[in-house]
Enzyme design. Structure first.
Site, PDB file in Angstrom:
ATOM      1  N   LYS A  87       4.507   0.885  10.995  1.00  0.00           N
ATOM      2  CA  LYS A  87       4.484   2.121  10.219  1.00  0.00           C
ATOM      3  C   LYS A  87       4.114   3.313  11.097  1.00  0.00           C
ATOM      4  CE  LYS A  87       3.331   0.267   5.633  1.00  0.00           C
ATOM      5  NZ  LYS A  87       2.312   0.250   4.563  1.00  0.00           N
TER       6      LYS A  87
ATOM      7  N   ARG B 245       6.193 -13.231   9.265  1.00  0.00           N
ATOM      8  CA  ARG B 245       6.800 -11.930   9.010  1.00  0.00           C
ATOM      9  C   ARG B 245       8.170 -11.873   9.679  1.00  0.00           C
ATOM     10  NH1 ARG B 245       3.860  -7.077  11.940  1.00  0.00           N
ATOM     11  NH2 ARG B 245       5.894  -6.133  11.485  1.00  0.00           N
TER      12      ARG B 245
ATOM     13  N   GLU C  61       0.866  -1.170   0.000  1.00  0.00           N
ATOM     14  CA  GLU C  61       0.000   0.000   0.000  1.00  0.00           C
ATOM     15  C   GLU C  61       0.911   1.231   0.000  1.00  0.00           C
ATOM     16  OE1 GLU C  61      -3.427  -0.435   2.918  1.00  0.00           O
ATOM     17  OE2 GLU C  61      -2.121  -2.089   3.522  1.00  0.00           O
TER      18      GLU C  61
END
Length: 580
Positions: free
Chosen positions: A297, A287, A56
């Site tokens: 983020k 991850r 994104e």
């Protein structure tokens, strides 16, 4: 590094690569021909392995994304396939062209190419909308007019099933009219929402009539003001995969519970004639959890906005732009990704694994030079005042073909301040009154004393040299000394700013367990020193890496350096000394 290698080269690469559960899945699909013989909408043959990297565009990529990039592009390369570069740009309030640009640059810097296969979810907005209309007419979706608070309350929780919306049985004609009016901009944000009609009693919260379209009056960085309704990520993502003929949709474990909806939406749309078998399949992997770093983020943005760091590309940041500026190489990141492998189990990878991959890559590449980071003047009293003698050393000790570097020794030198002790501790073999050491690549000297300022601080060390002891001459073999120290000529040295970067956090898991990650900040993560470097260092190009003998690997900062006046960043020390 392109995905377009020869079939034999790709076959050999796949065979040589370390095995993991994803490769086993692909191998099984290859053997059964699951995705063989497919063609695109123009009739062109499609590869049997198509992956994608779909960020994104709402922030800068970090080291965790680097793992995913290496995985997706690497598998496509190794199986003679392709990896699409796609932006899942469905949230206009958080997305910017700046993020698009830096993401593309970061992927290319890591060594990968998507060729002509660059896509945006926003490219599919018209198709996504038509599919949403079909879902309504087929009885698979409805417009809900509950408030956000009512929807949250009726959704239930893990212990209690949800409750059907009072608008769930709204007729298809009414829901379709409402959706079209939403699209026309007749309603405010949050007044209505389009939901998939699945099962409000499902034990999987993601299947309790998830939202697929919401009203959002916001300017989109690519489509402008054309739309005031935008598709949800979980709706858009599988459809984008199918439109691009993706075979293996790889994502991290937090999306595992989203897979049933991924499969549900593609199955419904296949029944409607939008797609045909075989469909993309989603697979999840663990991850990257890296010690002494954070990859949230939101928290990375907080570090930037509160000026705790010097921007997204601060060399202490785990962002790709940060580690690039720090001096990491694409090859070291790829080596790191290969070493940590791919599993379905969450675990922590120690920062030393990343640093070890970097050392292993730079050891063979980086030319050597000498730098004195904390300078102390050394005066050779029996050396002629204006004289100098040529010395030399290999550019790289293991690659004689790379040549020699030449520099001068003179009466006054700079040495490291910890290379002298007026009263030496036990086992100290460097300079102290009466002791002999070798100046690396130069002469043997004997310390005779020191000068101090009014406070008693040592400001200069005195010595005499032995003229027949120069390295590389016959006489040097007659001198046996235990100490060997680095130096640069005061008359010829290059003065430069050196930034000694260290890990940003003292705690290996700075944000685990709800801790305030800012309390774990390392106050010594950045130190500026004014160093003296071997002559020739002024020619360093921005981004060029070196090994400063004794001190570690350094890079000429790609932002702060100017021609003839480089600024150096410490990338990593010569060995892992953290916590020792």
């Amino acid at each position: 590094m392109s995905n377009n290698a020869s079939p034999d080269a790709n076959k050999n690469a796949a065979a040589a690569a370390p095995s993991n559960f994803l490769r086993s899945i692909i191998d099984a699909d290859q053997q059964s021909g699951t995705y063989a013989g497919r063609t695109d909408s123009k009739g062109a043959a499609l590869p049997s392995v198509i992956t994608r990297f779909p960020p994104e565009p709402n922030g800068y990529l970090h080291i965790g994304h680097a793992k995913s990039i290496c995985l997706n592009f690497g598998l496509a390369r190794d199986y003679a396939g392709r990896c699409d570069m796609r932006f899942d740009d469905t949230n206009p309030t958080r997305e910017e062209q700046e993020y698009v640009d830096t993401i593309l640059d970061s992927v290319q810097w890591l060594g990968f190419s998507w060729n002509e296969h660059l896509y945006y979810a926003s490219d599919y907005f018209d198709q996504l909308y038509l599919m949403a209309e079909w879902l309504i007419t087929a009885g698979h979706a409805y417009v809900d007019s509950q408030s956000a608070e009512q929807m949250a309350e009726n959704r239930g929780n893990f212990a209690e099933p949800g409750k059907n919306s009072p608008f769930r049985e709204r007729s298809a004609a009414e829901s379709l009219d409402m959706l079209r009016r939403m699209k026309a901009g007749e309603f405010k944000d949050g007044e209505h929402i389009l939901r998939a009609k699945i099962d409000m009693a499902s034990p999987n919260m993601n299947m309790r009539d998830p939202a697929i379209y919401r009203i959002r009056h916001a300017h989109h960085h690519r489509t402008g003001d054309k739309w005031c309704i935008y598709p949800m990520y979980d709706y858009t993502h599988p459809i984008s995969d199918a439109l691009e003929n993706v075979t293996h949709s790889l994502c991290t474990l937090e999306f595992q519970d989203h897979r049933p909806f991924y499969d549900w939406i593609l199955q419904r749309l296949t029944e409607g004639g939008f797609f045909k078998q075989p469909l993309p399949q989603q697979y999840e992997f663990a991850r990257l959890n890296l010690t002494y770093a954070i990859t949230s983020k939101r928290k990375l943005l907080q570090l930037v906005e509160e000026k705790i760091v010097d921007g997204w590309d601060d060399p202490r940041m785990p962002t790709i732009v940060g580690i690039r500026r720090r001096g990491y190489t694409p090859e070291s990141i790829q080596l790191f990704a290969e070493r940590i492998g791919v599993t379905k189990s969450d675990s922590w990878i120690d920062m030393s694994t990343l640093e070890g991959a970097l050392r292993d890559d730079l050891d063979d590449k980086a030319p050597r030079t000498v730098a004195v980071l904390r300078p102390l003047k050394l005066i050779i009293d029996n050396f002629a005042e204006n004289d100098s003698v040529a010395c030399s050393a290999p550019v790289h000790p293991h690659h004689p073909e790379r040549g020699m570097r030449n520099f001068a020794i003179s009466r006054e030198l700079w040495i490291e301040e910890d290379d002298f002790m007026e009263e030496p501790s036990k086992g100290y073999f460097r300079l102290y009154p009466g002791n002999k050491v070798r100046l690396r690549y130069g002469y043997v000297i004997e310390c005779t004393g020191c000068d101090k300022d009014a406070s008693g601080k040592v400001i200069a060390v005195h010595c005499n040299y032995f003229a027949d002891s120069k390295s590389g001459t016959e006489g040097s073999a007659n001198y046996k000394v235990k100490g060997n120290i680095h130096w640069v000529s005061a008359a010829h040295a290059v003065q430069a700013e050196v930034r000694l970067y260290d890990r940003l956090f003292n705690d290996p898991q700075p944000d685990a367990g709800g801790k305030d990650f800012k309390l774990a900040l390392n106050p010594n993560s950045k130190e500026l020193v004014h160093a003296y470097l071997e002559a020739g260092a002024e020619l360093a190009q921005a981004g060029q890496q070196f090994q400063f003998e004794r001190h570690g690997y350094f890079v000429a900062d790609r932002v702060a350096s100017v021609a003839g006046k480089p600024v150096f960043n410490r990338i990593v020390t010569l060995k892992d000394s953290w916590g020792k």
